[in-house]
Design a protein around this motif. Structure first.
Motif, mmCIF file in Angstrom:
data_model
loop_
_atom_site.group_PDB
_atom_site.id
_atom_site.type_symbol
_atom_site.label_atom_id
_atom_site.label_comp_id
_atom_site.label_asym_id
_atom_site.label_seq_id
_atom_site.Cartn_x
_atom_site.Cartn_y
_atom_site.Cartn_z
ATOM 1 N N ASP A 44 11.289 -2.007 11.066
ATOM 2 C CA ASP A 44 12.877 -2.179 11.699
ATOM 3 C C ASP A 44 12.777 -4.445 11.163
ATOM 4 O O ASP A 44 14.295 -4.888 10.924
ATOM 5 C CB ASP A 44 13.027 -3.279 12.658
ATOM 6 N N LEU A 45 11.496 -4.222 10.152
ATOM 7 C CA LEU A 45 11.686 -6.339 10.008
ATOM 8 C C LEU A 45 11.536 -5.920 8.418
ATOM 9 O O LEU A 45 12.304 -7.148 7.984
ATOM 10 C CB LEU A 45 9.660 -6.364 10.369
ATOM 11 N N CYS A 70 4.201 1.462 12.785
ATOM 12 C CA CYS A 70 3.077 0.711 12.510
ATOM 13 C C CYS A 70 3.096 0.237 11.386
ATOM 14 O O CYS A 70 1.647 -0.477 11.639
ATOM 15 C CB CYS A 70 2.394 0.399 13.985
ATOM 16 N N HIS A 71 3.567 1.366 10.500
ATOM 17 C CA HIS A 71 2.480 1.307 9.123
ATOM 18 C C HIS A 71 3.720 1.256 8.246
ATOM 19 O O HIS A 71 4.546 1.403 8.870
ATOM 20 C CB HIS A 71 1.698 2.334 9.079
ATOM 21 N N GLU A 72 4.513 0.311 7.431
ATOM 22 C CA GLU A 72 4.659 0.368 6.955
ATOM 23 C C GLU A 72 3.997 -0.248 4.762
ATOM 24 O O GLU A 72 2.886 -0.367 4.857
ATOM 25 C CB GLU A 72 6.011 -1.661 6.362
ATOM 26 N N ASN A 73 4.943 0.079 3.857
ATOM 27 C CA ASN A 73 4.205 0.218 2.353
ATOM 28 C C ASN A 73 4.317 -1.106 2.126
ATOM 29 O O ASN A 73 3.383 -1.844 1.122
ATOM 30 C CB ASN A 73 4.935 0.651 1.366
ATOM 31 N N ARG A 83 1.177 -1.945 0.213
ATOM 32 C CA ARG A 83 0.217 -0.063 0.028
ATOM 33 C C ARG A 83 1.248 0.557 0.499
ATOM 34 O O ARG A 83 1.990 1.649 0.733
ATOM 35 C CB ARG A 83 -0.792 -0.059 0.981
ATOM 36 N N ASN A 84 0.578 2.622 -0.513
ATOM 37 C CA ASN A 84 1.076 3.186 -0.716
ATOM 38 C C ASN A 84 0.777 4.198 0.239
ATOM 39 O O ASN A 84 0.281 5.181 0.051
ATOM 40 C CB ASN A 84 0.563 4.681 -2.442
ATOM 41 N N LEU A 87 -6.024 -11.589 9.071
ATOM 42 C CA LEU A 87 -4.764 -11.244 10.238
ATOM 43 C C LEU A 87 -3.674 -10.303 10.089
ATOM 44 O O LEU A 87 -2.881 -10.719 8.966
ATOM 45 C CB LEU A 87 -4.382 -12.361 10.269
ATOM 46 N N GLY A 88 -3.082 -9.192 9.883
ATOM 47 C CA GLY A 88 -2.352 -8.278 10.069
ATOM 48 C C GLY A 88 -1.101 -9.088 10.979
ATOM 49 O O GLY A 88 -0.403 -9.547 11.855
ATOM 50 N N LEU A 89 -0.324 -10.460 9.784
ATOM 51 C CA LEU A 89 0.692 -11.136 9.810
ATOM 52 C C LEU A 89 2.266 -10.488 10.621
ATOM 53 O O LEU A 89 3.031 -10.624 11.560
ATOM 54 C CB LEU A 89 1.235 -12.172 8.812
ATOM 55 N N THR A 90 2.479 -9.219 9.824
ATOM 56 C CA THR A 90 3.121 -8.020 10.360
ATOM 57 C C THR A 90 3.001 -8.785 11.977
ATOM 58 O O THR A 90 4.243 -8.507 12.209
ATOM 59 C CB THR A 90 3.922 -7.246 8.984
ATOM 60 N N ARG A 91 2.453 -7.748 12.189
ATOM 61 C CA ARG A 91 1.521 -7.047 13.630
ATOM 62 C C ARG A 91 2.308 -8.327 14.693
ATOM 63 O O ARG A 91 2.208 -7.862 15.541
ATOM 64 C CB ARG A 91 0.256 -6.148 13.570
#
Ligand code: FA5
Length: 340
Positions: free
Chosen positions: A324-325, A200-203, A193-194, A307-311
């Protein structure tokens, strides 16, 4: 004469021949001493001294040449050996999995044990897959909820794993209708996503979609699966809360939050000081979406979650900043293990 000869010598065998030729019993230096008998006492003394000096010089030159040739031989032997230093301490550093991979695999294992299949899906999808089949027609305001990256050919980078829902319903619908086998599938994947990034938000991030369709599936089934899964991942009973949420492809729709494991609900940067982390939007699959997937909404119902897997990985491993991820920083990323 000796120096010239020594220069040409390449090995110890030839060198020994030179030694014999000068210093051996019949050698030329030794031969000089034999002629001393004919000399007077005075001369003999002088001559003997000179010959002894010469003998010492010759011996010294041969010794030096011997050392030089030996060093060369050792060097040759070293160079001909395989380039392995068996005295070097063993380096046992091993690669490691990315924390998101670890959490993804754990979720897959949990859902497999509950009868779900694990599906893979493309990262480049069509407008139909990502929006239209999900009850989001063109110009629908819900499209603005996700800033989508479009490709020049009209396709787009998947902004949500829900993009695979239609294909999954079509793939397993026949077995449901003809053989009464419920559809139970999860599909983890990378989403784009742009968005402006923050803690807590990544593209680029990961979601894991899940669907279950059968006769008489209800919200309580959804809650049961989510709670079971999260309690397994965190190895403890997890506090969750449901809030109403809007997504055009579910009715009713919910936001499932879990209490922030970093601050324990006190409030921190990761949970925007609310004590809760938005983790898993979900709901009952909209009748239009079922219909578009070839399933009669009068006969079947189902739930879906994203599910927000990254979160989830951040929660599990206490990662405070999502960036960091994606950093590629091996020093920080290699510290995670799949120990529960
Ligand atoms: C969706 O993407 C819906 N497709 C989820 C869904 C599926 C609803 C099935 C109903 C039924 P949302 O945009 O809220 O919803 O994203 C879902 C989750 O992805 C969020 O809760 C969050 O955990 C994660 N997420 C969303 N955007 C980002 C981002 N920029 N960075 C990291 N994680 C994100």
């Amino acid at each position: 004469e000796l120096k010239n000869e020594l220069e040409k010598i390449q090995n110890l065998v030839d060198l020994d021949k030179v030694r014999v030729a000068y210093l051996g019993k019949k050698g030329s230096v030794t031969g000089l001493l034999k002629g001393m008998k004919e000399l007077s006492n005075e001369e003999r003394k002088e001559f003997g001294k000179k010959v002894n000096e010469l003998k010492a010089t010759v011996a010294k030159n041969i010794e030096e040449k011997t050392a030089e040739l030996k060093a060369k031989e050792i060097e040759k032997e070293i160079n001909s050996m395989p380039k392995i230093d068996i005295t070097t301490p063993a380096n046992l550093v091993r690669g490691s999995y990315h924390p998101i991979t670890l959490v993804q695999r754990q979720c897959e294992e949990i859902f497999r044990s509950m009868g779900f299949t694990v599906e893979d899906y493309s990262e480049v999808v069509t407008d139909y897959e990502c929006f239209e089949s999900l009850n989001i027609p063109k110009h629908h305001p819900a499209r603005d909820m996700q800033d989508t990256y479009y490709l020049e050919n009209g396709q787009l980078l998947k902004s949500q794993t829900s993009a695979a829902q239609n294909a999954i319903l079509k793939k397993y619908g026949k077995n449901l209708i003809e053989n009464d086998v419920p559809i139970r599938a999860i599909f983890p994947g990378r989403c784009f996503r742009n968005e402006a990034t923050d803690a807590c938000h990544e593209n680029t991030f990961f979601q894991m979609e899940g669907v279950m369709v059968d006769k008489d599936i209800s919200i309580s089934n959804l809650i049961y699966f989510m709670k079971t899964m999260l309690s397994e991942v965190f190895q403890k009973d997890i506090k969750v809360r449901l809030r109403p949420g809007f997504f055009p492809f579910v009715e009713p729709g919910f936001e499932l939050d879990i209490s922030c494991l970093i601050c324990g609900g006190e409030g921190c940067a990761s949970c925007k000081h609310s004590g809760w982390l938005e983790l898993c939007p979900c709901g009952m699959i909209h009748p239009e979406v079922l219909k578009e997937g070839g399933i009669d909404p009068e006969k079947y119902t189902g739930f879906a979650f994203g599910l927000g897997l990254t979160r989830l990985a951040m929660m599990k491993y206490g990662v405070k900043d999502i960036r960091d991820l994606n950093s590629g920083n091996l020093k920080s990323l290699s510290q995670f293990t799949d120990d529960k």
